[in-house]
Design a protein around this motif. Structure first.
Motif, short mmCIF file in Angstrom:
data_model
loop_
_atom_site.label_atom_id
_atom_site.label_comp_id
_atom_site.label_asym_id
_atom_site.label_seq_id
_atom_site.Cartn_x
_atom_site.Cartn_y
_atom_site.Cartn_z
N GLU A 1 -15.20 137.86 -63.04
CA GLU A 1 -14.70 137.27 -61.85
C GLU A 1 -13.83 135.76 -61.78
N THR A 2 -14.12 135.10 -62.99
CA THR A 2 -13.50 133.87 -62.91
C THR A 2 -11.97 134.04 -63.37
N ALA A 3 -11.71 135.23 -64.27
CA ALA A 3 -10.44 135.26 -64.31
C ALA A 3 -9.57 135.67 -63.28
N VAL A 4 -10.30 136.71 -62.46
CA VAL A 4 -9.58 137.45 -61.44
C VAL A 4 -9.29 136.25 -60.26
N ILE A 5 -10.32 135.49 -59.84
CA ILE A 5 -10.40 134.60 -59.02
C ILE A 5 -8.98 133.45 -59.40
N THR A 6 -9.06 133.15 -60.66
CA THR A 6 -7.98 132.08 -61.11
C THR A 6 -6.40 132.69 -61.09
N ALA A 7 -6.47 134.03 -61.20
CA ALA A 7 -5.27 134.71 -60.94
C ALA A 7 -4.75 134.84 -59.42
N GLY A 8 -5.75 134.91 -58.68
CA GLY A 8 -5.59 134.70 -57.11
C GLY A 8 -5.42 133.48 -56.71
N VAL A 9 -5.83 132.67 -57.20
CA VAL A 9 -5.27 131.24 -56.86
C VAL A 9 -3.72 131.12 -57.04
N PHE A 10 -3.30 131.48 -58.19
CA PHE A 10 -2.01 131.20 -58.63
C PHE A 10 -1.25 132.17 -57.88
N ALA A 11 -1.63 133.18 -57.44
CA ALA A 11 -0.88 134.64 -56.91
C ALA A 11 -0.40 133.79 -55.59
N ALA A 12 -1.08 132.68 -54.84
CA ALA A 12 -0.73 132.15 -53.64
C ALA A 12 0.67 131.26 -53.87
N THR A 13 1.01 130.98 -55.27
CA THR A 13 2.24 130.48 -55.30
C THR A 13 3.34 131.51 -55.73
N GLY A 14 3.08 132.68 -55.98
CA GLY A 14 4.07 133.90 -56.00
C GLY A 14 3.78 134.42 -57.39
N GLN A 15 3.20 133.88 -58.47
CA GLN A 15 3.01 134.41 -59.63
C GLN A 15 1.57 134.15 -60.18
N PRO A 16 0.82 135.06 -60.53
CA PRO A 16 1.22 136.64 -60.70
C PRO A 16 1.17 137.31 -59.37
N ASP A 17 1.66 138.41 -59.40
CA ASP A 17 1.61 139.54 -58.33
C ASP A 17 0.16 139.76 -57.66
N LEU A 18 -0.27 139.51 -56.58
CA LEU A 18 -1.56 139.84 -56.03
C LEU A 18 -1.91 141.17 -56.04
N PRO A 19 -1.01 142.07 -55.49
CA PRO A 19 -1.65 143.43 -55.49
C PRO A 19 -1.82 143.96 -56.99
N LEU A 20 -0.86 143.54 -57.65
CA LEU A 20 -0.94 144.12 -59.30
C LEU A 20 -2.21 143.53 -59.90
N VAL A 21 -2.74 142.30 -59.62
CA VAL A 21 -3.92 141.67 -60.01
C VAL A 21 -5.16 142.68 -59.48
N VAL A 22 -4.95 143.05 -58.29
CA VAL A 22 -6.06 143.84 -57.78
C VAL A 22 -6.29 145.16 -58.69
N VAL A 23 -5.09 145.69 -58.82
CA VAL A 23 -4.99 147.05 -59.36
C VAL A 23 -5.78 147.07 -60.78
N VAL A 24 -5.16 146.04 -61.56
CA VAL A 24 -5.53 145.60 -62.90
C VAL A 24 -6.98 145.41 -63.14
N ALA A 25 -7.56 144.58 -62.22
CA ALA A 25 -8.82 144.17 -62.36
C ALA A 25 -9.61 145.51 -62.06
N ALA A 26 -9.38 146.14 -60.97
CA ALA A 26 -10.08 147.36 -60.53
C ALA A 26 -10.29 148.27 -61.74
N LEU A 27 -8.98 148.60 -62.39
CA LEU A 27 -8.88 149.50 -63.41
C LEU A 27 -9.60 149.31 -64.59
N GLY A 28 -9.87 147.56 -64.94
CA GLY A 28 -10.56 147.32 -66.02
C GLY A 28 -11.85 147.44 -65.74
N ALA A 29 -12.38 147.18 -64.64
CA ALA A 29 -13.72 147.32 -64.33
C ALA A 29 -14.25 148.67 -64.18
#
Length: 221
Positions: free
Chosen positions: A37-65
């Protein structure tokens, strides 16, 4: 602090961040050292600035889980099955002299088997939000040989909902503190910990109520 923020920005803007998120989510599924969760939430925080891409973060996190949960399920299915076979039976079928810790473990596993058989999908979905708890559930589901197809269906639902939730919690924190990503990260982690505490409190309360019913004397109301 500026150096830390620069390092985080560089890390989150790298294309390798998606591979890192996937790897962390996979490992956390069967070896929960650092909550993913810590890694995914951190990526989500910075996705608000444009990088990384939020939908791709969701897909990658779900596949890994999803992959990590299936590794845990496979470990339980192949290793847990042999362990269950060695445990002595519980109750009236127990062999003389074998009613000890092993039979109590067998009884506990039989209760887990019955619970998973009746509401396995709900248990799996809720456990995905509890670091460490999800590993215990997936290992147990493998050990009691919960149907693989049903496990895949429910786990896919749990993984997608968890990936979306974790990334969006971070994203909302990033939007709230667009100029201060650290506060956004702290807000996201706080929300995640609050939900985990609520889930654990509800689970503990239900477990206590069920134990009270089991131990209630006959004829009591």
């Amino acid at each position: 602090m500026d150096s830390v923020l620069d390092l985080l920005h560089q890390t989150m803007s790298s294309p390798w961040v998606y591979l890192a998120l996937f790897a962390v989510a996979v490992v956390d599924g069967f070896f929960p050292v650092v909550p993913s969760e810590t890694a995914v939430i951190t990526a989500g925080v910075f996705a608000a600035t444009g990088q990384p891409d939020l939908p791709l973060v969701v897909v990658v996190a779900a596949l890994g889980a999803l992959v990590g949960d299936h590794v845990s399920y496979a470990i339980g299915r192949h290793g847990g099955g042999r362990l269950l076979a060695r445990l002595p039976a519980a109750g009236p079928d127990a062999a003389p002299g074998r009613s000890g810790r092993g039979s109590r473990r067998r009884a506990a596993l039989e209760r887990a088997r019955r619970g998973i058989a009746t509401r396995g999908g709900l248990i799996l979905t809720v456990a995905r939000y509890v670091p460490g708890g999800r590993t215990a559930v997936t290992l147990t589901m493998g050990a009691v040989r919960y149907p693989r197809r049903r496990f895949l269906a429910f786990d896919a639902l749990a993984a997608v909902s968890w990936g979306s939730y974790s990334a969006l919690v971070g994203y909302l924190g990033g939007l709230a503190f667009e100029r201060d990503p650290i506060r956004g990260l702290l807000l996201g982690l706080g929300l995640a910990l609050t939900l985990t505490a609520i889930v654990e409190a509800v689970r503990w309360a239900r477990g206590r109520r069920m134990r009270a019913r089991v131990t209630r004397p006959a004829g009591a109301r």
